[in-house]
Scaffold this motif. Sequence first.
Motif, short mmCIF file in Angstrom:
data_model
loop_
_atom_site.label_atom_id
_atom_site.label_comp_id
_atom_site.label_asym_id
_atom_site.label_seq_id
_atom_site.Cartn_x
_atom_site.Cartn_y
_atom_site.Cartn_z
N ASP A 1 0.60 -0.91 -0.15
CA ASP A 1 -0.35 -0.35 -0.12
C ASP A 1 0.55 1.26 -0.08
O ASP A 1 0.22 2.58 -0.15
CB ASP A 1 -0.79 -0.35 1.62
CG ASP A 1 -0.74 0.08 2.13
OD1 ASP A 1 0.77 -0.80 2.47
OD2 ASP A 1 -0.48 0.68 3.36
N LYS A 2 2.02 1.31 0.45
CA LYS A 2 3.14 2.44 -0.15
C LYS A 2 4.38 1.84 -1.14
O LYS A 2 5.19 2.60 -0.60
CB LYS A 2 3.93 2.32 1.68
CG LYS A 2 2.57 2.30 2.88
CD LYS A 2 2.69 4.63 2.20
CE LYS A 2 1.58 4.83 3.87
NZ LYS A 2 0.79 5.83 2.87
N LEU A 3 3.44 1.03 -1.96
CA LEU A 3 4.83 0.68 -2.73
C LEU A 3 5.87 0.49 -2.58
O LEU A 3 7.51 0.79 -2.77
CB LEU A 3 4.61 2.08 -3.69
CG LEU A 3 3.64 2.36 -4.04
CD1 LEU A 3 4.48 3.25 -5.45
CD2 LEU A 3 2.63 2.07 -5.41
N LYS B 1 3.13 -3.71 -8.84
CA LYS B 1 3.52 -1.80 -9.02
C LYS B 1 4.66 -1.76 -8.99
O LYS B 1 5.69 -0.53 -9.16
CB LYS B 1 2.25 -1.25 -8.30
CG LYS B 1 2.15 0.35 -9.42
CD LYS B 1 1.35 0.64 -8.53
CE LYS B 1 1.45 2.13 -8.84
NZ LYS B 1 0.47 2.87 -8.48
N PRO C 1 15.22 10.49 -8.18
CA PRO C 1 13.82 11.08 -8.14
C PRO C 1 14.32 13.05 -7.13
O PRO C 1 13.32 13.17 -6.66
CB PRO C 1 12.39 10.78 -8.22
CG PRO C 1 12.76 9.60 -7.10
CD PRO C 1 13.99 9.01 -7.56
N ALA D 1 9.45 2.04 -3.64
CA ALA D 1 9.85 3.45 -4.05
C ALA D 1 10.45 4.13 -3.52
O ALA D 1 10.10 5.47 -3.44
CB ALA D 1 8.12 3.79 -4.50
N ALA E 1 13.05 5.68 -0.04
CA ALA E 1 12.68 5.54 1.47
C ALA E 1 11.44 5.87 1.58
O ALA E 1 10.75 6.61 0.82
CB ALA E 1 13.76 6.30 1.83
N ASP E 2 10.98 5.72 2.68
CA ASP E 2 9.63 6.37 3.24
C ASP E 2 9.28 8.06 3.47
O ASP E 2 10.08 8.21 4.60
CB ASP E 2 9.33 5.65 4.20
CG ASP E 2 7.45 5.76 5.12
OD1 ASP E 2 7.45 6.96 4.53
OD2 ASP E 2 7.13 4.25 4.82
N ILE E 3 8.88 8.61 2.70
CA ILE E 3 9.41 9.94 2.39
C ILE E 3 8.40 10.50 4.27
O ILE E 3 9.24 11.51 4.53
CB ILE E 3 8.68 10.67 1.69
CG1 ILE E 3 9.86 10.20 -0.23
CG2 ILE E 3 8.59 11.94 1.40
CD1 ILE E 3 8.76 10.84 -1.57
N LEU F 1 12.85 3.19 -7.21
CA LEU F 1 12.93 4.58 -7.14
C LEU F 1 13.44 5.00 -5.94
O LEU F 1 13.69 3.81 -4.51
CB LEU F 1 11.85 5.85 -7.66
CG LEU F 1 10.72 5.07 -8.27
CD1 LEU F 1 9.73 5.92 -8.62
CD2 LEU F 1 11.35 5.05 -10.28
N1 COA Z 1 7.19 7.53 0.88
C1 COA Z 1 6.42 6.99 0.89
N2 COA Z 1 4.80 6.26 0.64
C2 COA Z 1 5.17 6.29 -0.63
C3 COA Z 1 6.58 6.52 -1.70
C4 COA Z 1 7.92 7.20 -0.56
N3 COA Z 1 9.12 6.90 -1.13
N4 COA Z 1 6.43 6.07 -2.85
C5 COA Z 1 4.70 5.99 -2.51
N5 COA Z 1 4.10 5.87 -1.41
C6 COA Z 1 2.72 5.82 -1.04
C7 COA Z 1 1.63 7.83 -1.40
O1 COA Z 1 2.24 8.10 -0.67
C8 COA Z 1 0.87 6.70 -1.66
O2 COA Z 1 -0.23 6.50 -0.22
P1 COA Z 1 -1.75 6.93 -0.11
O3 COA Z 1 -2.06 5.28 -0.39
O4 COA Z 1 -1.30 6.36 1.75
O5 COA Z 1 -1.56 8.06 -0.37
C9 COA Z 1 1.13 5.25 -2.21
O6 COA Z 1 2.40 4.84 -1.71
C10 COA Z 1 0.52 5.11 -3.60
O7 COA Z 1 1.71 5.72 -4.61
P2 COA Z 1 1.15 6.56 -4.96
O8 COA Z 1 1.91 8.10 -5.22
O9 COA Z 1 -0.43 7.02 -4.94
O10 COA Z 1 0.81 5.77 -6.85
P3 COA Z 1 1.13 6.58 -8.31
O11 COA Z 1 1.53 5.44 -9.02
O12 COA Z 1 -0.04 7.59 -8.07
O13 COA Z 1 2.71 7.23 -8.13
C11 COA Z 1 5.06 7.01 -8.38
C12 COA Z 1 3.60 5.95 -8.65
C13 COA Z 1 6.34 5.74 -7.34
C14 COA Z 1 5.77 7.49 -8.73
C15 COA Z 1 4.57 7.87 -7.26
O14 COA Z 1 4.12 7.08 -5.63
C16 COA Z 1 5.76 8.49 -5.85
O15 COA Z 1 6.77 9.63 -7.31
N6 COA Z 1 6.53 8.31 -5.35
C17 COA Z 1 7.80 9.02 -4.69
C18 COA Z 1 9.30 8.50 -5.28
C19 COA Z 1 10.04 9.53 -4.47
O16 COA Z 1 10.64 10.15 -4.99
N7 COA Z 1 11.44 7.79 -4.15
C20 COA Z 1 12.57 8.63 -3.61
C21 COA Z 1 12.42 8.75 -1.87
S1 COA Z 1 13.60 9.04 -1.78
#
Ligand code: COA
Length: 267
Positions: free
Chosen positions: A22-24, A59, A132, A63, A65-67, A108
């Motif tokens: 759920d948090k990828l 999917k 990113p 994705a 580290a947990d932001i 990512l």
């Molecule tokens: N940290 C924490 N949560 C994250 C995450 C991360 N790196 N990447 C994704 N999630 C969470 C989202 O907040 C979302 O949670 P929610 O449903 O509680 O809101 C869930 O995972 C699904 O992600 P979502 O963004 O809705 O999916 P999407 O298909 O629209 O986009 C990505 C997918 C990967 C493009 C997008 O999630 C993203 O850009 N993630 C961050 C990538 C990033 O910057 N990583 C480097 C971190 S240093």
Amino acid sequence: MYQTLLTALDNGIFSITINRPDKLNALNKSVFDELNLALDEVQSNTEIKSVYITGAGEKAFVAGADIGEFGGLDKEAAMAMAKKGQDTFFRIENSSKPVIAAVNGFALGGGCELAMACHFRVAAENARFGQPEVNLGLIPGYGGTQRLTQLIGKGRSIELLITGNMIDAASALQFGLVNYVVPLAELINKTRSLMQLINSKAPIAVGKCIECANLAVSGAGGSGGGGIGVGGFAREVEAFGECFITEDKKEGTAAFLEKRKAQFKGK
Ligand code: COA
């Protein structure tokens, strides 16, 4: 046993699945703590011959580290976070048992860094790679600036680091970031078949190949003024000698001469 990982051992192959779909599969503190416990298990369990790491769901591999855990960190706390991530990924990179990333979607930030710490990567067609962090005002902290540059070269690496752009699996293959691209449904079978092949080889020799190859691209490879990887050449000579006094070397050479398949024991 784990809250954020799924693990399984089957025929010498240990799988670690990051399990926060759920948090990828973002890497939070618990994932790092549990990854370290899983790596302890890999080291200590002699039944484990090799490891693959993948992500839960279709999917994402990971994705990043947990932001959500980035809020309120001062410089020292942020440095400690990066150091913990780097130390965990060094354990993967320096594991004498092969660790392969089976990349099933987004890899990512910390996810790309995790995949790059593995000894090599098999990607599904839906895999996407990128660093990113610049979008967040950050840089990679878990070794990404170093390993991406080692793996794909400085120009391509700096482009990805400073644009934050993602590349698809085909580009990752072309850049040498991954060794194979396969349909998602075949990802684990392809990974496991490579691991079965590796598991049939002499484990001590496999471990020393990894160790020496790591020296070619790490600071520890050391130049001593003589060029990149000189320390690696010296270590290769020593490790070659160490292999010669193993039971597996006797078995491997005898099996060849007797025209049969070698049965290695890791001794
Ligand atoms: N940290 C924490 N949560 C994250 C995450 C991360 N790196 N990447 C994704 N999630 C969470 C989202 O907040 C979302 O949670 P929610 O449903 O509680 O809101 C869930 O995972 C699904 O992600 P979502 O963004 O809705 O999916 P999407 O298909 O629209 O986009 C990505 C997918 C990967 C493009 C997008 O999630 C993203 O850009 N993630 C961050 C990538 C990033 O910057 N990583 C480097 C971190 S240093």
